[in-house]
Design a protein around this motif. Sequence first.
Motif, mmCIF file in Angstrom:
data_model
loop_
_atom_site.group_PDB
_atom_site.id
_atom_site.type_symbol
_atom_site.label_atom_id
_atom_site.label_comp_id
_atom_site.label_asym_id
_atom_site.label_seq_id
_atom_site.Cartn_x
_atom_site.Cartn_y
_atom_site.Cartn_z
ATOM 1 N N LYS A 282 -18.173 -9.875 -31.686
ATOM 2 C CA LYS A 282 -17.157 -9.830 -30.702
ATOM 3 C C LYS A 282 -17.559 -10.205 -29.303
ATOM 4 N N LYS A 283 -19.021 -9.804 -28.947
ATOM 5 C CA LYS A 283 -19.585 -9.984 -27.741
ATOM 6 C C LYS A 283 -19.927 -11.667 -27.542
ATOM 7 N N LEU A 284 -20.591 -12.099 -28.751
ATOM 8 C CA LEU A 284 -20.871 -13.396 -28.748
ATOM 9 C C LEU A 284 -19.795 -14.411 -29.017
ATOM 10 N N SER A 285 -18.604 -14.060 -29.326
ATOM 11 C CA SER A 285 -17.491 -15.133 -29.714
ATOM 12 C C SER A 285 -17.216 -15.660 -28.140
ATOM 13 N N PRO A 286 -16.907 -16.779 -28.086
ATOM 14 C CA PRO A 286 -16.731 -17.749 -29.141
ATOM 15 C C PRO A 286 -17.956 -18.779 -29.449
ATOM 16 N N ASN A 287 -19.086 -18.158 -29.345
ATOM 17 C CA ASN A 287 -20.248 -18.871 -29.679
ATOM 18 C C ASN A 287 -20.649 -18.861 -31.332
ATOM 19 N N TYR A 288 -19.634 -19.544 -31.827
ATOM 20 C CA TYR A 288 -19.497 -19.416 -33.176
ATOM 21 C C TYR A 288 -20.675 -19.839 -34.114
ATOM 22 N N LYS A 289 -21.456 -20.962 -33.447
ATOM 23 C CA LYS A 289 -22.723 -21.237 -34.236
ATOM 24 C C LYS A 289 -23.838 -20.392 -34.035
ATOM 25 N N LYS A 290 -24.159 -19.822 -32.838
ATOM 26 C CA LYS A 290 -25.201 -18.913 -32.892
ATOM 27 C C LYS A 290 -24.846 -17.596 -33.873
ATOM 28 N N ILE A 291 -23.676 -17.198 -33.939
ATOM 29 C CA ILE A 291 -23.272 -16.321 -34.809
ATOM 30 C C ILE A 291 -23.834 -16.668 -36.493
ATOM 31 N N PHE A 292 -23.445 -17.857 -36.636
ATOM 32 C CA PHE A 292 -23.572 -18.472 -38.039
ATOM 33 C C PHE A 292 -25.119 -18.119 -38.239
#
Length: 399
Positions: A282-292
């Motif tokens: 939730k904190k990293l959103s919307p950096n979805y590539k990093k989450i992936f």
Amino acid sequence: MNYKENNIKNIMHGFFLAVAMTIAEPSTILPLIIHHFTANVVIIGVFVSLLRGGAILVQLVAAFYAQTFKKAMPYLRRVFIVRVISWFLIGFSIFIVGDKNHTLTLILFGVFLFIFSFSAGFGSIYFSEVIAKVFDKQERGKTMANRQLFAAVGSIISGGVAGWVLSSFEPPKSYAYLFMISAFLMSVGMFAFASIKEPVKENVRIKEESFLKYIKNAFFFLKEDKALQIQILAMFFSYSFLFAFPFVIIQAKNTIHLTGWLVGGFVTIQMLGSILGNIIWKKLSPNYKKIFLISYGLVIISFLSVFLFQKEFIYFAFFFLMGMAIDGFKISGMNLLFEIAPEDKRPVYVALQNNITSIGLFFSIPGGFILEMAGYKVLYMFTVFMLLAGIYFATKLRD
């Protein structure tokens, strides 16, 4: 749109669905249930694949019609009804037949599980349409993280209840009780989500005159869109953990003293990992590539741990990290796709990704054969190798 109201309804759906689905958690409880009726690990892999991947080709059919829908919710409500009934009938068939005829029990289990999973193929397309319409880019990442966080809480509660039921009642009656009760709880969440007021979609496609032409158009989109190709490859290899994931609990059963409470504990620790993960996502959103990318790293670390050690605390660490990673894949994979999909083609893009990557949902079947022929060490290293291939494609995703 009222974000707060829709967010609560989305959370309720995720919570109660997780409470119900944890009863057949595919990494812990479901393999043990099937193992009660057969010792064949390939059959265990088939059932795990059936739960996760019974909805492959039907999604293209669902998207063929959904691309013309101004509203998807009426069709989603019908899917909800079918899923609740089929889930209840799994438990009812175990209760009626059970140990009287193991083969018949597995057949009935498989039929109703297929209906439950098959109907999800339609549901996933309609659900994606509703989510994409009622939440914008920023809200979508937050509400899905909230949904997954509360789903993890629901799974923890369900894991504790499942541990108590498994320890208090003799199988297979205990398995039947779990499914029948959870069907009613599942209906609560589905009723909540079905009450969302869906806006009318104005930018719709004109349906092709034939399904064959639609399929040709869909794969033309895939051929022309390089970003979609990379996205699908990265998602496809993310399912590589399923080669070995369902069999870790079987190895644990053979290497440590596995009680009903300990099985429930593994479910709980996996969901605690999910909760922590979703707070981070939730904190990293919307950096979805990093989450992936982080999710890929967590899965690789998990399998290297059980490859090197077979201790009780290692299994706890394994399920904790996997709980973080699986939800990371879910939240990033969907949102990365939404960012590259044109609005009018969104159902087609969702169906293409889900259909092609859903082949990975059946990885537990070849995983069972690898385990039978070569053992756990080879299976784990093969899984890690496939995940490393996935990281390569994930690094090429558009930021």
